[in-house]
Design a protein around this motif. Structure first.
Motif, PDB file in Angstrom:
ATOM      1  N   HIS A  81       0.842  -1.190   0.000  1.00 58.94           N
ATOM      2  CA  HIS A  81       0.000   0.000   0.000  1.00 58.94           C
ATOM      3  C   HIS A  81       0.879   1.244   0.000  1.00 58.94           C
ATOM      4  O   HIS A  81       2.094   1.157   0.117  1.00 58.94           O
ATOM      5  N   ILE A  82       0.239   2.402  -0.142  1.00 60.77           N
ATOM      6  CA  ILE A  82       1.039   3.611  -0.319  1.00 60.77           C
ATOM      7  C   ILE A  82       1.834   3.972   0.931  1.00 60.77           C
ATOM      8  O   ILE A  82       2.805   4.698   0.850  1.00 60.77           O
ATOM      9  N   GLY A  83       1.416   3.457   2.072  1.00 58.97           N
ATOM     10  CA  GLY A  83       2.217   3.655   3.280  1.00 58.97           C
ATOM     11  C   GLY A  83       3.551   2.944   3.143  1.00 58.97           C
ATOM     12  O   GLY A  83       4.608   3.498   3.468  1.00 58.97           O
ATOM     13  N   ASN A  84       3.496   1.730   2.659  1.00 61.60           N
ATOM     14  CA  ASN A  84       4.750   1.014   2.391  1.00 61.60           C
ATOM     15  C   ASN A  84       5.593   1.824   1.417  1.00 61.60           C
ATOM     16  O   ASN A  84       6.803   1.967   1.587  1.00 61.60           O
ATOM     17  N   PHE A  85       4.927   2.362   0.423  1.00 63.93           N
ATOM     18  CA  PHE A  85       5.681   3.060  -0.615  1.00 63.93           C
ATOM     19  C   PHE A  85       6.268   4.382  -0.142  1.00 63.93           C
ATOM     20  O   PHE A  85       7.243   4.853  -0.692  1.00 63.93           O
TER      21      PHE A  85
ATOM     22  N   LYS B   6      -7.154  -1.970   7.343  1.00 65.06           N
ATOM     23  CA  LYS B   6      -8.274  -2.524   6.578  1.00 65.06           C
ATOM     24  C   LYS B   6      -9.592  -2.200   7.258  1.00 65.06           C
ATOM     25  O   LYS B   6     -10.580  -1.897   6.611  1.00 65.06           O
ATOM     26  N   SER B   7      -9.586  -2.231   8.588  1.00 66.71           N
ATOM     27  CA  SER B   7     -10.852  -2.028   9.289  1.00 66.71           C
ATOM     28  C   SER B   7     -11.349  -0.589   9.125  1.00 66.71           C
ATOM     29  O   SER B   7     -12.543  -0.341   9.086  1.00 66.71           O
ATOM     30  N   LEU B   8     -10.432   0.365   8.988  1.00 63.51           N
ATOM     31  CA  LEU B   8     -10.850   1.750   8.778  1.00 63.51           C
ATOM     32  C   LEU B   8     -11.175   2.015   7.309  1.00 63.51           C
ATOM     33  O   LEU B   8     -11.736   3.048   6.960  1.00 63.51           O
ATOM     34  N   GLY B   9     -10.792   1.084   6.468  1.00 62.31           N
ATOM     35  CA  GLY B   9     -11.079   1.229   5.053  1.00 62.31           C
ATOM     36  C   GLY B   9     -10.313   2.364   4.397  1.00 62.31           C
ATOM     37  O   GLY B   9     -10.746   2.920   3.406  1.00 62.31           O
ATOM     38  N   ASN B  10      -9.194   2.730   4.951  1.00 59.46           N
ATOM     39  CA  ASN B  10      -8.434   3.851   4.393  1.00 59.46           C
ATOM     40  C   ASN B  10      -7.092   3.400   3.834  1.00 59.46           C
ATOM     41  O   ASN B  10      -6.119   4.132   3.833  1.00 59.46           O
ATOM     42  N   LEU B  11      -7.070   2.187   3.343  1.00 59.50           N
ATOM     43  CA  LEU B  11      -5.835   1.628   2.810  1.00 59.50           C
ATOM     44  C   LEU B  11      -5.850   1.743   1.280  1.00 59.50           C
ATOM     45  O   LEU B  11      -6.739   1.197   0.627  1.00 59.50           O
ATOM     46  N   TYR B  12      -4.907   2.492   0.756  1.00 56.02           N
ATOM     47  CA  TYR B  12      -4.849   2.657  -0.699  1.00 56.02           C
ATOM     48  C   TYR B  12      -3.681   1.888  -1.302  1.00 56.02           C
ATOM     49  O   TYR B  12      -2.607   1.844  -0.725  1.00 56.02           O
ATOM     50  N   THR B  13      -3.904   1.349  -2.483  1.00 54.38           N
ATOM     51  CA  THR B  13      -2.786   0.832  -3.264  1.00 54.38           C
ATOM     52  C   THR B  13      -2.546   1.801  -4.410  1.00 54.38           C
ATOM     53  O   THR B  13      -3.390   2.638  -4.725  1.00 54.38           O
ATOM     54  N   LEU B  14      -1.385   1.648  -5.027  1.00 53.28           N
ATOM     55  CA  LEU B  14      -1.053   2.499  -6.172  1.00 53.28           C
ATOM     56  C   LEU B  14      -2.118   2.362  -7.253  1.00 53.28           C
ATOM     57  O   LEU B  14      -2.572   3.347  -7.828  1.00 53.28           O
ATOM     58  N   ASP B  15      -2.516   1.132  -7.528  1.00 53.23           N
ATOM     59  CA  ASP B  15      -3.499   0.894  -8.586  1.00 53.23           C
ATOM     60  C   ASP B  15      -4.796   1.648  -8.331  1.00 53.23           C
ATOM     61  O   ASP B  15      -5.409   2.169  -9.263  1.00 53.23           O
ATOM     62  N   GLU B  16      -5.206   1.693  -7.069  1.00 55.65           N
ATOM     63  CA  GLU B  16      -6.456   2.376  -6.763  1.00 55.65           C
ATOM     64  C   GLU B  16      -6.347   3.876  -7.056  1.00 55.65           C
ATOM     65  O   GLU B  16      -7.294   4.494  -7.537  1.00 55.65           O
ATOM     66  N   LEU B  17      -5.199   4.443  -6.765  1.00 57.45           N
ATOM     67  CA  LEU B  17      -5.019   5.871  -7.015  1.00 57.45           C
ATOM     68  C   LEU B  17      -4.903   6.153  -8.508  1.00 57.45           C
ATOM     69  O   LEU B  17      -5.398   7.166  -9.002  1.00 57.45           O
ATOM     70  N   ILE B  18      -4.262   5.252  -9.219  1.00 59.03           N
ATOM     71  CA  ILE B  18      -4.162   5.408 -10.659  1.00 59.03           C
ATOM     72  C   ILE B  18      -5.555   5.289 -11.287  1.00 59.03           C
ATOM     73  O   ILE B  18      -5.895   6.032 -12.205  1.00 59.03           O
ATOM     74  N   ALA B  19      -6.357   4.395 -10.722  1.00 64.95           N
ATOM     75  CA  ALA B  19      -7.732   4.250 -11.207  1.00 64.95           C
ATOM     76  C   ALA B  19      -8.540   5.526 -10.982  1.00 64.95           C
ATOM     77  O   ALA B  19      -9.506   5.797 -11.686  1.00 64.95           O
ATOM     78  N   LYS B  20      -8.144   6.308 -10.009  1.00 64.08           N
ATOM     79  CA  LYS B  20      -8.837   7.572  -9.760  1.00 64.08           C
ATOM     80  C   LYS B  20      -8.332   8.678 -10.681  1.00 64.08           C
ATOM     81  O   LYS B  20      -8.783   9.822 -10.577  1.00 64.08           O
ATOM     82  N   GLY B  21      -7.368   8.359 -11.500  1.00 66.00           N
ATOM     83  CA  GLY B  21      -6.909   9.317 -12.489  1.00 66.00           C
ATOM     84  C   GLY B  21      -5.591  10.002 -12.156  1.00 66.00           C
ATOM     85  O   GLY B  21      -5.179  10.931 -12.843  1.00 66.00           O
ATOM     86  N   PHE B  22      -4.939   9.561 -11.092  1.00 68.72           N
ATOM     87  CA  PHE B  22      -3.650  10.168 -10.746  1.00 68.72           C
ATOM     88  C   PHE B  22      -2.522   9.340 -11.337  1.00 68.72           C
ATOM     89  O   PHE B  22      -2.669   8.147 -11.566  1.00 68.72           O
ATOM     90  N   THR B  23      -1.391   9.995 -11.573  1.00 67.92           N
ATOM     91  CA  THR B  23      -0.249   9.243 -12.088  1.00 67.92           C
ATOM     92  C   THR B  23       0.640   8.807 -10.929  1.00 67.92           C
ATOM     93  O   THR B  23       0.583   9.364  -9.831  1.00 67.92           O
ATOM     94  N   ALA B  24       1.476   7.832 -11.206  1.00 66.75           N
ATOM     95  CA  ALA B  24       2.392   7.342 -10.180  1.00 66.75           C
ATOM     96  C   ALA B  24       3.347   8.454  -9.750  1.00 66.75           C
ATOM     97  O   ALA B  24       3.723   8.543  -8.577  1.00 66.75           O
ATOM     98  N   GLN B  25       3.725   9.301 -10.687  1.00 76.53           N
ATOM     99  CA  GLN B  25       4.614  10.425 -10.337  1.00 76.53           C
ATOM    100  C   GLN B  25       3.939  11.350  -9.327  1.00 76.53           C
ATOM    101  O   GLN B  25       4.572  11.869  -8.415  1.00 76.53           O
ATOM    102  N   THR B  26       2.646  11.566  -9.530  1.00 69.59           N
ATOM    103  CA  THR B  26       1.890  12.400  -8.596  1.00 69.59           C
ATOM    104  C   THR B  26       1.889  11.768  -7.211  1.00 69.59           C
ATOM    105  O   THR B  26       2.076  12.448  -6.200  1.00 69.59           O
ATOM    106  N   VAL B  27       1.708  10.480  -7.175  1.00 66.34           N
ATOM    107  CA  VAL B  27       1.723   9.775  -5.894  1.00 66.34           C
ATOM    108  C   VAL B  27       3.094   9.917  -5.249  1.00 66.34           C
ATOM    109  O   VAL B  27       3.214  10.187  -4.049  1.00 66.34           O
ATOM    110  N   ARG B  28       4.135   9.770  -6.059  1.00 62.63           N
ATOM    111  CA  ARG B  28       5.483   9.918  -5.522  1.00 62.63           C
ATOM    112  C   ARG B  28       5.653  11.305  -4.895  1.00 62.63           C
ATOM    113  O   ARG B  28       6.163  11.437  -3.788  1.00 62.63           O
ATOM    114  N   TYR B  29       5.232  12.316  -5.619  1.00 65.12           N
ATOM    115  CA  TYR B  29       5.365  13.673  -5.105  1.00 65.12           C
ATOM    116  C   TYR B  29       4.604  13.828  -3.789  1.00 65.12           C
ATOM    117  O   TYR B  29       5.107  14.377  -2.813  1.00 65.12           O
ATOM    118  N   ALA B  30       3.387  13.320  -3.769  1.00 65.59           N
ATOM    119  CA  ALA B  30       2.561  13.442  -2.559  1.00 65.59           C
ATOM    120  C   ALA B  30       3.223  12.735  -1.378  1.00 65.59           C
ATOM    121  O   ALA B  30       3.153  13.211  -0.234  1.00 65.59           O
TER     122      ALA B  30
END
Length: 462
Positions: A39-43, A283-307
């Motif tokens: 997940h993005i926390g790992n990343f 998982k119980s809070l439902g606030n766990l994102y993966t890269l794929d989920e964010l990309i599916a929302k229209g963001f690029t991996a570079q954007t995620v990196r910056y964030a």
RNA sequence: GGUGCGGUAGCCAAGUGGUAAGGCCGAGCUCUGCAAAAGCUCUAUUCGGCGGUUCGAUUCCGCCCCGCACCUCCA
């Protein structure tokens, strides 16, 4: 200017430099357990470590840095996953290793020079346990498991101050509770930890021979064994997320220093957790994102990196979709800015020091937000000069790939038709019709951008 | 209960014993059929609260309030 970085052990800023005569900087970074998408926390941790790696390359030269990051491919979670899916362990871990690599590539993280696996280093781990047994730092329990004897190592707890901590009453009872009972009963002391886990029915075929019987290595010993094999007995820098500080890294120190009789790592660095909407991801809070989920929302991996790099690595960073939008805009500004720089002619006298304050901030305890601030300050003051190479060097160090064209997006034919219709209406100066079509496209989540001699279609970001 | 880290503008986030970087959002302007993009300009008398030290504190000290994380799965 040397790189100075906070050291978790001494809790002070220390200079990073190779200790050994060959001048190679030895860098070990705890890697993922490959049983699910990271997940993005790992990343956040891996992206922060990527900046460290890039900074080390810049400081010592790419050939003078050896970066090792392990893959944990045998443990409770990987085995459970394989069992649940009725597949061989190696197949499951390969799947998630490949996914991890793909995500890292998308985030523009450099590959480590060596990426050892736990299952590929069983012998090295057994050898270390063997030494620990012979030195009296470990013992074999009745069931065939081998435990490290924490009381045999005076230095235990120095990293995490575990001796200063008092166990919460619930935690104490948990140690004698159900979940821990199996191990705890066999251990001489509740704080001892497993070096070798005797085979259990649930482990299935995932078992290796050892002098103490069939079983599998404990989690902590893998990093000790693999860093020793690939980097030697003493390394220059060991990193990971804060949660690894205790017990994982504490245990690594105990194992390695007892086994090798020398300092394990000169320097320890831990990056803080990523919070999502103000809370730890779960998982119980439902606030766990993966890269794929964010990309599916229209963001690029570079954007995620910056964030992921917007906060100081040693501070918790609150990640929200809004922060992703901010990252996207900032990156876009940088992208436009890059166009204003020129490739210098070899003979030209150019100012390569223009962005030095940015690098200085990075070298000052990896202050990425300050570096970013400094970058924009320089630009806003028009101090940036025109040297593309100087600008790119900074972008490279931060790992931002600005020149990469964004991924091609498939445009449905009916959307293309609508766009053509609108363009025709516009050419005919039928403003009402053109506006209606623009609205229709918008309702169908597409945006049309007009230029002088054509238009561009983009999906509406949410 | 213990340990650690924080509380800085609408949001995110640096920083310093001498008077608040930067990003995002927002506003205005330029450009433009419209929209967008792009460019320019503006946006905290103030740094959780109360005391103290000081010529001067957001920055040091004390107390208090609030948040988050960790305390043997965890990046």
């Amino acid at each position: 200017m040397p790189i100075r970085l906070h050291d978790s052990l001494t809790r002070s800023l220390k200079e990073l430099k190779p200790a050994q005569a060959d001048g190679v900087f030895r860098f070990y970074n705890c890697g993922p357990t490959v049983y699910a998408p990271a997940h993005i926390g790992n990343f956040r941790t891996f992206v922060v470590n990527d900046v460290i790696r890039r900074l080390l390359d810049l400081e010592f030269g790419p050939g003078k840095v050896k970066h090792v990051r392990n893959l944990t491919d045998v443990d409770d979670k990987t085995i459970k996953r394989a069992r649940d899916e009725g597949r061989p362990l190696a197949e499951v871990t390969k799947q998630w290793t490949d996914k991890f690599h793909a995500d890292c590539d998308a985030l523009n993280c450099l590959r480590p020079h060596v990426e050892p696996t736990a299952t590929g280093h069983i012998r090295e781990q057994v050898d270390m346990i063997d030494v620990l047994m012979k030195k009296g730092n470990a013992y074999r329990a009745a069931d065939g498991s081998v435990y490290f004897k924490v009381s045999s190592f005076d230095g235990y707890g120095r990293l995490s101050r575990v001796k200063e901590r008092e166990l919460r009453p619930e935690a104490v009872s948990a140690l004698s509770g159900k979940s821990q009972a199996v191990d705890a009963d066999e251990k001489e002391d509740a704080t001892d930890f497993a070096l070798w886990k005797a085979h259990k029915p649930d482990d299935g075929a995932n078992s290796w021979d050892s002098p103490w019987g069939a079983g599998r290595p404990g989690w902590h010993i893998e990093c000790s064994a693999m860093s020793k094999k690939h980097l030697g007995e003493t390394i220059d820098l060991h990193t990971g997320g804060v949660d690894l500080l205790f017990p994982h890294h504490e245990n690594e120190i105990a194992q390695s220093e007892c086994c090798n009789g020398r300092e394990f790592s000169h320097h320890w660095y831990h990056s803080e957790h990523l919070l999502v909407d103000g809370k730890k991801m779960s998982k119980s809070l439902g606030n766990l994102y993966t890269l794929d989920e964010l990309i599916a929302k229209g963001f690029t991996a570079q954007t995620v990196r910056y964030a992921l790099l917007m906060g100081h690595p040693r501070k918790q960073l609150n990640f929200t979709l809004e922060s992703l939008h901010a990252a996207e805009s900032a990156l876009n500004t940088l992208r436009n800015l890059r166009k204003s720089f020129k490739t210098p002619t070899p003979a030209a006298s150019i100012d390569r020091t223009a962005f030095d304050p940015v690098l200085a901030a990075l070298k000052d305890d990896l202050n990425i937000p300050a570096a970013l601030g400094s970058l924009f300050t320089i630009v806003n003051r028009n101090d940036a000069g025109t040297d593309l190479a100087a600008f790119d060097r900074v972008m490279d160090t931060l790992g931002f790939k600005l020149e990469l064209p964004e991924a091609k997006i498939e445009i449905p034919q009916d959307i293309k038709d609508l766009a053509e219709k609108r363009w025709a209406a516009k050419q005919a100066k039928d403003w009402t019709g053109a506006d209606a079509l623009r609205k229709e496209l918008h309702d169908r989540r597409w945006v049309m951008f007009d230029a002088k001699d054509g238009y561009k279609l983009e999906p509406l970001k949410r």
